[in-house]
Write a protein that holds these residues in place. Structure first.
Motif, short mmCIF file in Angstrom:
data_model
loop_
_atom_site.label_atom_id
_atom_site.label_comp_id
_atom_site.label_asym_id
_atom_site.label_seq_id
_atom_site.Cartn_x
_atom_site.Cartn_y
_atom_site.Cartn_z
N LEU A 242 3.04 -10.00 -25.00
CA LEU A 242 3.87 -9.45 -23.93
C LEU A 242 5.33 -9.63 -24.32
N ARG A 243 6.07 -8.57 -24.25
CA ARG A 243 7.48 -8.61 -24.65
C ARG A 243 8.32 -7.77 -23.72
N ILE A 244 9.57 -8.14 -23.58
CA ILE A 244 10.55 -7.27 -22.95
C ILE A 244 10.74 -6.11 -23.93
N ALA A 245 10.80 -4.91 -23.40
CA ALA A 245 10.88 -3.72 -24.26
C ALA A 245 12.31 -3.47 -24.73
N ASP A 246 12.85 -4.43 -25.47
CA ASP A 246 14.21 -4.28 -25.99
C ASP A 246 14.21 -3.79 -27.44
N PHE A 247 13.05 -3.27 -27.88
CA PHE A 247 12.91 -2.70 -29.21
C PHE A 247 11.82 -1.63 -29.15
N GLU A 248 11.84 -0.72 -30.08
CA GLU A 248 10.86 0.36 -30.14
C GLU A 248 9.64 -0.09 -30.94
#
Length: 80
Positions: free
Chosen positions: A25-31
């Motif tokens: 789970l990650r913050i979508a601050d990258f593609e």
């Protein structure tokens, strides 16, 4: 396909490397896209340094939670 390097804390690194933990789970601050490779680099939060250990995993599925509408906003705020 892209290769993406990301920091992973020690508490989760071993679970990922062993195959026990099969999601991230990650913050979508990258593609990121299906088929990309994540190079997860172990991070010691206490010492604020990389340990030198890393593991590669292939992205098999990407779910953007902002596109999910099957939970009521009020329920998410109340229960997490």
């Amino acid at each position: 396909m892209a290769t993406i390097h990301k920091k992973t804390t020690k508490e989760y690194f071993e679970q990922i490397a062993s195959g026990e933990k099969k999601f991230e789970l990650r913050i979508a601050d990258f593609e990121v896209k299906k088929g990309d490779t994540l190079v997860l680099e172990e991070w010691d939060r206490e010492k604020q340094v990389y340990t030198g250990r890393e593991t590669e995993v292939r992205v098999t599925y990407v779910l953007k939670t902002k596109d999910v509408d099957f939970f009521q906003k009020e329920d998410v705020e109340k229960h997490g």
